[in-house]
Design a protein around this motif. Structure first.
Motif, PDB file in Angstrom:
ATOM      1  N   ASP A   1       0.868  -1.176   0.000  1.00  0.00           N
ATOM      2  CA  ASP A   1       0.000   0.000   0.000  1.00  0.00           C
ATOM      3  C   ASP A   1       0.907   1.229   0.000  1.00  0.00           C
ATOM      4  OD1 ASP A   1      -1.798   2.049   0.397  1.00  0.00           O
ATOM      5  OD2 ASP A   1      -2.954   0.962   1.904  1.00  0.00           O
ATOM      6  N   ILE A   2       0.960   1.901  -1.122  1.00  0.00           N
ATOM      7  CA  ILE A   2       1.871   3.039  -1.282  1.00  0.00           C
ATOM      8  C   ILE A   2       1.435   4.222  -0.428  1.00  0.00           C
ATOM      9  CG2 ILE A   2       2.780   4.702  -2.965  1.00  0.00           C
ATOM     10  CD1 ILE A   2       2.553   2.380  -5.017  1.00  0.00           C
ATOM     11  N   SER A   3       0.133   4.424  -0.263  1.00  0.00           N
ATOM     12  CA  SER A   3      -0.333   5.583   0.509  1.00  0.00           C
ATOM     13  C   SER A   3      -0.005   5.441   2.005  1.00  0.00           C
ATOM     14  CB  SER A   3      -1.829   5.800   0.308  1.00  0.00           C
ATOM     15  OG  SER A   3      -2.548   4.667   0.751  1.00  0.00           O
ATOM     16  N   SER A   4      -0.142   4.243   2.559  1.00  0.00           N
ATOM     17  CA  SER A   4       0.190   4.063   3.974  1.00  0.00           C
ATOM     18  C   SER A   4       1.632   3.604   4.164  1.00  0.00           C
ATOM     19  CB  SER A   4      -0.761   3.068   4.637  1.00  0.00           C
ATOM     20  OG  SER A   4      -0.561   1.776   4.110  1.00  0.00           O
ATOM     21  N   ARG A   5       2.327   3.305   3.051  1.00  0.00           N
ATOM     22  CA  ARG A   5       3.757   2.964   3.031  1.00  0.00           C
ATOM     23  C   ARG A   5       4.060   1.638   3.729  1.00  0.00           C
ATOM     24  NH1 ARG A   5       6.422   6.666   0.872  1.00  0.00           N
ATOM     25  NH2 ARG A   5       8.450   6.138   1.722  1.00  0.00           N
ATOM     26  N   TYR A   6       3.121   0.668   3.659  1.00  0.00           N
ATOM     27  CA  TYR A   6       3.311  -0.649   4.256  1.00  0.00           C
ATOM     28  C   TYR A   6       3.341  -1.724   3.190  1.00  0.00           C
ATOM     29  CZ  TYR A   6       2.813   1.025   9.004  1.00  0.00           C
ATOM     30  OH  TYR A   6       3.022   1.662  10.190  1.00  0.00           O
TER      31      TYR A   6
ATOM     32  N   LYS B   1       6.639   2.200  -6.222  1.00  0.00           N
ATOM     33  CA  LYS B   1       5.702   1.983  -7.321  1.00  0.00           C
ATOM     34  C   LYS B   1       5.566   0.483  -7.496  1.00  0.00           C
ATOM     35  CE  LYS B   1       5.138   2.829 -12.255  1.00  0.00           C
ATOM     36  NZ  LYS B   1       5.787   3.351 -13.460  1.00  0.00           N
ATOM     37  N   ILE B   2       4.336  -0.018  -7.561  1.00  0.00           N
ATOM     38  CA  ILE B   2       4.118  -1.451  -7.751  1.00  0.00           C
ATOM     39  C   ILE B   2       3.483  -1.692  -9.115  1.00  0.00           C
ATOM     40  CG2 ILE B   2       1.928  -1.384  -6.488  1.00  0.00           C
ATOM     41  CD1 ILE B   2       2.601  -4.328  -5.618  1.00  0.00           C
ATOM     42  N   ASN B   3       4.025  -2.665  -9.825  1.00  0.00           N
ATOM     43  CA  ASN B   3       3.485  -3.101 -11.110  1.00  0.00           C
ATOM     44  C   ASN B   3       3.047  -4.543 -10.920  1.00  0.00           C
ATOM     45  OD1 ASN B   3       4.330  -0.694 -12.560  1.00  0.00           O
ATOM     46  ND2 ASN B   3       6.396  -1.490 -12.305  1.00  0.00           N
ATOM     47  N   THR B   4       1.778  -4.807 -11.177  1.00  0.00           N
ATOM     48  CA  THR B   4       1.264  -6.152 -10.950  1.00  0.00           C
ATOM     49  C   THR B   4       0.192  -6.481 -11.975  1.00  0.00           C
ATOM     50  OG1 THR B   4       0.414  -7.652  -9.261  1.00  0.00           O
ATOM     51  CG2 THR B   4      -0.483  -5.408  -9.271  1.00  0.00           C
ATOM     52  N   ALA B   5      -0.297  -7.714 -11.936  1.00  0.00           N
ATOM     53  CA  ALA B   5      -1.354  -8.138 -12.843  1.00  0.00           C
ATOM     54  C   ALA B   5      -2.613  -7.312 -12.595  1.00  0.00           C
ATOM     55  CB  ALA B   5      -1.645  -9.619 -12.634  1.00  0.00           C
ATOM     56  N   LYS B   6      -3.365  -7.104 -13.642  1.00  0.00           N
ATOM     57  CA  LYS B   6      -4.583  -6.290 -13.545  1.00  0.00           C
ATOM     58  C   LYS B   6      -5.551  -6.827 -12.495  1.00  0.00           C
ATOM     59  CE  LYS B   6      -6.413  -4.210 -17.274  1.00  0.00           C
ATOM     60  NZ  LYS B   6      -7.154  -4.079 -18.555  1.00  0.00           N
TER      61      LYS B   6
ATOM     62  N   GLN C   1      -2.645   0.671  -4.126  1.00  0.00           N
ATOM     63  CA  GLN C   1      -2.412  -0.633  -3.514  1.00  0.00           C
ATOM     64  C   GLN C   1      -2.499  -1.740  -4.555  1.00  0.00           C
ATOM     65  OE1 GLN C   1      -4.974  -1.611  -0.241  1.00  0.00           O
ATOM     66  NE2 GLN C   1      -4.001  -3.574   0.131  1.00  0.00           N
ATOM     67  N   GLY C   2      -1.528  -2.653  -4.482  1.00  0.00           N
ATOM     68  CA  GLY C   2      -1.510  -3.800  -5.376  1.00  0.00           C
ATOM     69  C   GLY C   2      -0.991  -5.035  -4.665  1.00  0.00           C
ATOM     70  N   ASN C   3      -1.318  -6.197  -5.208  1.00  0.00           N
ATOM     71  CA  ASN C   3      -0.922  -7.471  -4.625  1.00  0.00           C
ATOM     72  C   ASN C   3      -0.098  -8.275  -5.622  1.00  0.00           C
ATOM     73  OD1 ASN C   3      -2.560  -6.862  -2.405  1.00  0.00           O
ATOM     74  ND2 ASN C   3      -4.316  -7.922  -3.288  1.00  0.00           N
ATOM     75  N   ILE C   4       0.686  -9.182  -5.094  1.00  0.00           N
ATOM     76  CA  ILE C   4       1.328 -10.224  -5.886  1.00  0.00           C
ATOM     77  C   ILE C   4       0.962 -11.524  -5.190  1.00  0.00           C
ATOM     78  CG2 ILE C   4       3.495 -11.232  -6.667  1.00  0.00           C
ATOM     79  CD1 ILE C   4       4.638  -8.386  -6.797  1.00  0.00           C
ATOM     80  N   ARG C   5       0.331 -12.419  -5.944  1.00  0.00           N
ATOM     81  CA  ARG C   5      -0.172 -13.673  -5.380  1.00  0.00           C
ATOM     82  C   ARG C   5       0.822 -14.794  -5.665  1.00  0.00           C
ATOM     83  NH1 ARG C   5      -5.342 -14.533  -3.791  1.00  0.00           N
ATOM     84  NH2 ARG C   5      -5.834 -12.522  -4.721  1.00  0.00           N
ATOM     85  N   PHE C   6       1.147 -15.558  -4.613  1.00  0.00           N
ATOM     86  CA  PHE C   6       2.051 -16.697  -4.742  1.00  0.00           C
ATOM     87  C   PHE C   6       1.236 -17.978  -4.581  1.00  0.00           C
ATOM     88  CE2 PHE C   6       4.791 -13.208  -3.544  1.00  0.00           C
ATOM     89  CZ  PHE C   6       5.865 -13.376  -4.397  1.00  0.00           C
TER      90      PHE C   6
END
Length: 143
Positions: free
Chosen positions: A66-71, A91-96, A104-109
């Motif tokens: 979460d870029i806004s809360s920096r966590y 900056k996070i780049n992830t799947a749509k 905020q973005g996620n990366i799923r494992f």
């Protein structure tokens, strides 16, 4: 004829001011580099932890930033989430499908070690580190 015996006060002050300026420039460049490198390593370590937990527990794990809360960290483990240093832009780049919001973005494992893929770019004072996650292998690398 009179010989000069030393430096004038103005000459000494000028040398001290120039030395202080040079030390300030060097000190600021030395402090931001290690902080940025450390933050990039923490992000990579956090992602590796998420991948390892997914493999060991044989279930999907979601790593979030979460870029806004920096966590950043495992979405299910709020206590273990880490904070970014205040001087670092992320900056996070992830799947749509993993975009939660504009900040905020996620990366799923997955249990087989693969992932949705993506990357996180950390920037401070013109220097950038990139943590890349390959989507097929789930391999995490620091660039």
């Amino acid at each position: 004829m009179r010989q000069p015996r030393g430096f004038s006060l103005i000459e000494v002050m000028l040398v001290l001011v120039v030395a202080a300026l040079m030390m300030g420039v060097v000190a600021s460049s030395l402090t931001e580099g290690p902080v940025l490198r450390k933050a990039a390593r923490e992000v990579a370590t956090s992602m590796r932890q998420a991948r390892s937990v997914a493999i060991l527990q044989r279930k999907e794990m979601v790593w979030t930033m979460d870029i806004s809360s920096r966590y950043f960290g495992l979405a299910t483990h709020k206590i273990e989430q880490r904070a970014l240093h205040t001087g670092i832009e992320a900056k996070i780049n992830t799947a749509k499908t993993e975009v939660v919001s504009a900040t905020q973005g996620n990366i799923r494992f997955y249990p087989d070690g693969s992932s949705t893929g993506g990357s996180v770019e950390l920037t401070a004072r013109g220097q950038t580190f990139k943590v890349n996650v390959e989507w097929i292998s789930g391999r995490i690398s620091l660039l």
